[in-house]
Design a protein around this motif. Sequence first.
Motif: not given
Length: 283
Positions: A213-236
């Motif tokens: 990835l570093w060798a690709a020399h990219e410096v732009t990235a779109g926003p992350t609007l949603c994410k899902t965590f896998d939690h050990p106690l409460v699950g998804t």
Amino acid sequence: MDRRELAGFLRGRRERITPADVGLPAGPRRRTPGLRREEVAQLAFISTEYYTRLEQARGPQPSREVLAHLARALRLTDAERDHLHHLAGTPPALPPGPSREVRQSIVDLLHRLPEAAAIVLSATYEVIAWNALAAALMEDFSALPRRDRNLVRRAFLGPRKDGRRLYGVSDAEEFARTSAQHLRAAAARYPNDPETAGLVAELVAGSEEFARLWAAHEVTAGPTLCKTFDHPLVGTVAVNCDVLDIADLDQRVVIYTATPGSPSEEALRLLSVIGTQRMGVPG
């Protein structure tokens, strides 16, 4: 160097300061608004003749040292100090490395979001502030040494669980790509910071994925609007992800919230009660 604009700026800043502001007696027969030129020169450790020539738009280009003394003498804000440097044709020096100082109002904001998990990231993705719900959702950052709070390092070099790193997030690959792009941009902003350079070298040597990835020399990235965590106690736990930029400190506030009425909102509410006690949240 814009001598005319510099002269007007110095004169305007001088006239707004009273002698009492800088610990000088007002004295009799003061007709000049604010400070006298000789008083500014004295406070800035330069000659009155030199300062007078600057205000008359006929002085030589001041050095960085002189500009620093003038900024202090005239009680300039950070923005005004930078403006002074630009008018003098001497852009302000870059800070040596990413700021890790979090403004108190931002810390207070995190703790005023009881139903949201929120963290502050430095320019190199170090978690430098967090609230209780973020610690419960991700991990107790206060229990970690500083180097282990860096999410780029955790993403590429951290321990795996079920083949995944970084709290079992659903967008691990996207996060890795985005963080590498942001880190490349940060490395360009802080070219003389040994800590940033050391982090990059460690990642390139320890991760083939990061090296690619570093060798690709990219410096732009779109926003992350949603994410899902896998939690050990409460699950998804599915959350919305909003990022607020703190431009003057080169930091980001990341806020995770669940859709109202969703199972994930209930999971976050449960985590806010459980806290980090007896959790043993793995990385």
